[in-house]
Write a protein that holds these residues in place. Structure first.
Motif, mmCIF file in Angstrom:
data_model
loop_
_atom_site.group_PDB
_atom_site.id
_atom_site.type_symbol
_atom_site.label_atom_id
_atom_site.label_comp_id
_atom_site.label_asym_id
_atom_site.label_seq_id
_atom_site.Cartn_x
_atom_site.Cartn_y
_atom_site.Cartn_z
ATOM 1 N N LEU A 112 0.841 -1.182 0.000
ATOM 2 C CA LEU A 112 0.000 0.000 0.000
ATOM 3 C C LEU A 112 0.887 1.246 0.000
ATOM 4 O O LEU A 112 1.844 1.328 0.768
ATOM 5 C CB LEU A 112 -0.899 -0.005 1.243
ATOM 6 C CG LEU A 112 -1.896 1.138 1.351
ATOM 7 C CD1 LEU A 112 -2.936 1.048 0.222
ATOM 8 C CD2 LEU A 112 -2.588 1.097 2.705
ATOM 9 N N PHE A 113 0.560 2.194 -0.869
ATOM 10 C CA PHE A 113 1.301 3.444 -0.967
ATOM 11 C C PHE A 113 0.389 4.609 -0.616
ATOM 12 O O PHE A 113 -0.829 4.534 -0.782
ATOM 13 C CB PHE A 113 1.871 3.625 -2.375
ATOM 14 C CG PHE A 113 3.050 2.744 -2.643
ATOM 15 C CD1 PHE A 113 4.337 3.244 -2.551
ATOM 16 C CD2 PHE A 113 2.876 1.406 -2.960
ATOM 17 C CE1 PHE A 113 5.434 2.423 -2.780
ATOM 18 C CE2 PHE A 113 3.960 0.581 -3.188
ATOM 19 C CZ PHE A 113 5.240 1.099 -3.092
ATOM 20 N N ILE A 114 0.993 5.695 -0.132
ATOM 21 C CA ILE A 114 0.262 6.895 0.261
ATOM 22 C C ILE A 114 0.838 8.083 -0.500
ATOM 23 O O ILE A 114 2.053 8.199 -0.656
ATOM 24 C CB ILE A 114 0.333 7.097 1.798
ATOM 25 C CG1 ILE A 114 -0.513 8.282 2.242
ATOM 26 C CG2 ILE A 114 1.758 7.222 2.276
ATOM 27 C CD1 ILE A 114 -0.682 8.374 3.760
ATOM 28 N N ASP A 115 -0.077 8.963 -0.972
ATOM 29 C CA ASP A 115 0.346 10.101 -1.774
ATOM 30 C C ASP A 115 -0.478 11.330 -1.393
ATOM 31 O O ASP A 115 -1.638 11.454 -1.785
ATOM 32 C CB ASP A 115 0.174 9.775 -3.254
ATOM 33 C CG ASP A 115 0.813 10.805 -4.159
ATOM 34 O OD1 ASP A 115 1.707 11.549 -3.700
ATOM 35 O OD2 ASP A 115 0.429 10.858 -5.345
ATOM 36 N N PRO A 116 0.106 12.243 -0.599
ATOM 37 C CA PRO A 116 -0.615 13.463 -0.222
ATOM 38 C C PRO A 116 -0.601 14.486 -1.359
ATOM 39 O O PRO A 116 0.158 14.340 -2.323
ATOM 40 C CB PRO A 116 0.180 13.972 0.984
ATOM 41 C CG PRO A 116 1.562 13.492 0.745
ATOM 42 C CD PRO A 116 1.424 12.175 0.029
ATOM 43 N N PRO A 117 -1.401 15.554 -1.259
ATOM 44 C CA PRO A 117 -1.394 16.594 -2.291
ATOM 45 C C PRO A 117 0.014 17.172 -2.493
ATOM 46 O O PRO A 117 0.721 17.440 -1.521
ATOM 47 C CB PRO A 117 -2.337 17.671 -1.732
ATOM 48 C CG PRO A 117 -3.221 16.934 -0.778
ATOM 49 C CD PRO A 117 -2.369 15.841 -0.199
ATOM 50 N N SER A 118 0.413 17.331 -3.721
ATOM 51 C CA SER A 118 1.744 17.821 -4.101
ATOM 52 C C SER A 118 2.865 16.957 -3.527
ATOM 53 O O SER A 118 3.998 17.409 -3.360
ATOM 54 C CB SER A 118 1.952 19.278 -3.659
ATOM 55 O OG SER A 118 0.988 20.116 -4.248
#
Length: 112
Positions: A5-11
């Motif tokens: 599982l990967f996480i990607d916040p705004p910018s």
């Protein structure tokens, strides 16, 4: 291959995201996730802006991706090289210099 599982916040691309999410991400609340993001390079200023917004926390994109287990790949590469090396020795196709080079490569692959 295994799925992570990967996480990607705004910018997030500006700060090295997406990143592999911690294994306990499903048990974390929004505050804990925000702290994890900041600890892993997301600017606290941006996290605070999002926390004060109507969302109340940093909205993140989550996705699963298959990643190759590098240990298995190294082992496979070593095994294939070792078989090729032994085959060349059996056929007497190696000069002394070739043998030394192949032996060095084999030792390098074995160490990982």
């Amino acid at each position: 291959m295994k799925t992570n599982l990967f996480i990607d916040p705004p910018s997030g691309w500006k700060y090295g995201f997406p990143k592999q999410a911690p294994s306990n991400i499903r048990e974390m609340d929004f505050h804990d996730i925000t702290n994890w993001l900041v600890e892993n390079g997301y600017p606290i200023e941006e996290a605070e802006v999002w926390s004060k917004s109507k969302f109340g926390s940093v909205p993140c994109r989550f996705f699963e991706m298959e990643i190759q287990d590098m240990e298995d790949e190294k082992k496979s590469l070593y095994e294939r090289f070792h078989a090729m090396f032994n085959d060349m020795i059996d056929r007497d196709d190696l000069s002394v210099e070739d043998y030394r080079t192949m032996r060095d490569v084999e030792q390098f692959l074995k160490k990982g």
